[in-house]
Every structure is written in structure tokens, then in C-alpha cells.
Design a protein around this motif. Structure first.
Motif, PDB file in Angstrom:
ATOM      1  N   ILE A 107       0.868  -1.175   0.000  1.00  0.00           N
ATOM      2  CA  ILE A 107       0.000   0.000   0.000  1.00  0.00           C
ATOM      3  C   ILE A 107       0.902   1.222   0.000  1.00  0.00           C
ATOM      4  N   VAL A 108       0.821   1.973  -1.104  1.00  0.00           N
ATOM      5  CA  VAL A 108       1.733   3.077  -1.360  1.00  0.00           C
ATOM      6  C   VAL A 108       1.183   4.385  -0.801  1.00  0.00           C
ATOM      7  N   LYS A 109       2.092   5.251  -0.354  1.00  0.00           N
ATOM      8  CA  LYS A 109       1.801   6.596   0.155  1.00  0.00           C
ATOM      9  C   LYS A 109       0.979   6.568   1.441  1.00  0.00           C
ATOM     10  N   GLN A 110       1.211   5.553   2.265  1.00  0.00           N
ATOM     11  CA  GLN A 110       0.582   5.453   3.574  1.00  0.00           C
ATOM     12  C   GLN A 110       1.645   5.057   4.584  1.00  0.00           C
ATOM     13  N   ASP A 111       1.298   5.122   5.873  1.00  0.00           N
ATOM     14  CA  ASP A 111       2.284   4.852   6.907  1.00  0.00           C
ATOM     15  C   ASP A 111       1.692   3.975   8.003  1.00  0.00           C
ATOM     16  N   HIS A 112       2.305   4.014   9.193  1.00  0.00           N
ATOM     17  CA  HIS A 112       1.893   3.178  10.313  1.00  0.00           C
ATOM     18  C   HIS A 112       0.445   3.408  10.733  1.00  0.00           C
ATOM     19  N   THR A 113      -0.068   4.597  10.564  1.00  0.00           N
ATOM     20  CA  THR A 113      -1.428   4.891  11.009  1.00  0.00           C
ATOM     21  C   THR A 113      -2.424   3.975  10.311  1.00  0.00           C
ATOM     22  N   VAL A 114      -2.397   3.950   9.002  1.00  0.00           N
ATOM     23  CA  VAL A 114      -3.321   3.108   8.241  1.00  0.00           C
ATOM     24  C   VAL A 114      -2.960   1.641   8.403  1.00  0.00           C
ATOM     25  N   GLY A 115      -1.678   1.326   8.420  1.00  0.00           N
ATOM     26  CA  GLY A 115      -1.247  -0.060   8.556  1.00  0.00           C
ATOM     27  C   GLY A 115      -1.730  -0.696   9.844  1.00  0.00           C
ATOM     28  N   ASN A 116      -1.587   0.002  10.949  1.00  0.00           N
ATOM     29  CA  ASN A 116      -1.996  -0.551  12.231  1.00  0.00           C
ATOM     30  C   ASN A 116      -3.514  -0.658  12.336  1.00  0.00           C
ATOM     31  N   LEU A 139      -5.634  -1.099   9.831  1.00  0.00           N
ATOM     32  CA  LEU A 139      -6.041  -2.214   8.970  1.00  0.00           C
ATOM     33  C   LEU A 139      -5.732  -3.554   9.615  1.00  0.00           C
ATOM     34  N   ARG A 140      -4.551  -3.683  10.188  1.00  0.00           N
ATOM     35  CA  ARG A 140      -4.160  -4.929  10.840  1.00  0.00           C
ATOM     36  C   ARG A 140      -5.120  -5.258  11.975  1.00  0.00           C
ATOM     37  N   ALA A 141      -5.434  -4.284  12.803  1.00  0.00           N
ATOM     38  CA  ALA A 141      -6.349  -4.511  13.922  1.00  0.00           C
ATOM     39  C   ALA A 141      -7.744  -4.897  13.427  1.00  0.00           C
ATOM     40  N   GLN A 142      -8.220  -4.240  12.378  1.00  0.00           N
ATOM     41  CA  GLN A 142      -9.539  -4.557  11.817  1.00  0.00           C
ATOM     42  C   GLN A 142      -9.541  -5.969  11.240  1.00  0.00           C
ATOM     43  N   LEU A 143      -8.475  -6.337  10.566  1.00  0.00           N
ATOM     44  CA  LEU A 143      -8.383  -7.679   9.994  1.00  0.00           C
ATOM     45  C   LEU A 143      -8.368  -8.746  11.080  1.00  0.00           C
ATOM     46  N   LEU A 144      -7.602  -8.533  12.136  1.00  0.00           N
ATOM     47  CA  LEU A 144      -7.509  -9.523  13.203  1.00  0.00           C
ATOM     48  C   LEU A 144      -8.825  -9.706  13.949  1.00  0.00           C
ATOM     49  N   ALA A 145      -9.717  -8.744  13.867  1.00  0.00           N
ATOM     50  CA  ALA A 145     -11.031  -8.865  14.505  1.00  0.00           C
ATOM     51  C   ALA A 145     -11.985  -9.727  13.690  1.00  0.00           C
ATOM     52  N   LEU A 175     -13.660  -0.318   8.370  1.00  0.00           N
ATOM     53  CA  LEU A 175     -12.839   0.745   8.958  1.00  0.00           C
ATOM     54  C   LEU A 175     -13.369   2.127   8.578  1.00  0.00           C
ATOM     55  N   ILE A 176     -13.803   2.278   7.339  1.00  0.00           N
ATOM     56  CA  ILE A 176     -14.403   3.550   6.906  1.00  0.00           C
ATOM     57  C   ILE A 176     -15.674   3.818   7.703  1.00  0.00           C
TER      58      ILE A 176
END
Length: 150
Positions: A35-44, A46-52, A94-95
Motif C-alpha cells: 500500500i503506497v503513500k501510507q504509513d503506520h497509522t493506516v497499517g496498524n 487495517l491490521r487490527a480490523q483484519l484480526l477482529a 474501517l471507513i
């Protein structure tokens, strides 16, 4: 000095894709997404939402280098759904969560603005109406509604 220009960290170039998918050949039902032009904010988030989600076996992300504005997220599912589909579902959820949070935030601060512009709350003195943090006349511990009460 070595850092890229600020706009290069969040503006996509004309030929640049926001998402690249790489299917994993060694792990079943897994894929890595760049995922280009994004950082830890979106990554974390997304990861938390996926793990749920119950169909996720593994979800993790990494930022390979802090000067490169992208992160990699690896997703493995139980086989009932593809990693691409589950990533899309997670983004949609997430949205929705962010929209609900924004609505609560706006409602809460419009409530506070109404108090400050003429409305009074029982038990709040003149100090409480002017204090943006609600610390006047006992504050949040006195049973009054605080700006953090959602």
C-alpha cells in the motif's frame, strides 16, 4: 537532506498505483499487499480490523524503510474467502468506524458549543462554561457530562 519532499509522501504520481498485490506461493490462502503513500497509522488500523475478523488466520504489516512511503501487509485466511476480498471488507468496516467516530466527535463538540454560547448545565459555575476542558466546578469527576463521554 536525505528526506524526500513532503508532497512525495502522500501524493500519487500519474503512473503510480495505490495498491499492489502479490500472491504467496508457499503459504495457502495468503497474499502480500503493498500500500503506497501510507504509513503506520493506516497499517496498524487495517491490521487490527483484519484480526477482529473470524476468517483471518494471520495479519501483519511492516514498513520496510522510514524514507520509503509505503507499507506491506500480509494476510492469510482460512480459505472461505480470498485475502483480497477480506481486505476490501476490512477497509469498508474501517471507513464505517471512522465515520461513526467523526459523527460522535462533531455531536459532542456541537453539544459543548451550545453550552458555551448561552446554555448552562446544572451545577456548572461561570468558570465551567468558559473552561474548554470542563475542569471548573468539579469537572468530570462530579458526575457532569464531559467532552470525552461518548
Amino acid at each position: 537532506m536525505n528526506a524526500p519532499n513532503r508532497h512525495e509522501l502522500f501524493v500519487l504520481e500519474d503512473d503510480e498505483k495505490a495498491l499492489e498485490v502479490t500472491e504467496d506461493t508457499k503459504i495457502p490462502n495468503a497474499a502480500t499487499f503493498k500500500i503506497v503513500k501510507q504509513d503506520h497509522t493506516v497499517g496498524n488500523m487495517l491490521r487490527a480490523q483484519l484480526l477482529a475478523m473470524p476468517e483471518i488466520l494471520f495479519a501483519g504489516y511492516k514498513v520496510p524503510h522510514p524514507l520509503h512511503p509505503y507499507f506491506l501487509i500480509k494476510i492469510q485466511t482460512d480459505g472461505t474467502v480470498t485475502p483480497q476480498a477480506v481486505l476490501e471488507q476490512a477497509c469498508t468496516k474501517l471507513i464505517g468506524t471512522m465515520s461513526a467516530l467523526e459523527a460522535k466527535f462533531k455531536r459532542e463538540f456541537s453539544f459543548k458549543d451550545g453550552e458555551a454560547h448561552g446554555g448552562t448545565t446544572a451545577g456548572m459555575g461561570a468558570m465551567g462554561a468558559e473552561d474548554p476542558y470542563g475542569a471548573g466546578s468539579g469537572g468530570a469527576w462530579s458526575g457532569q457530562r464531559d467532552y470525552l463521554d461518548f
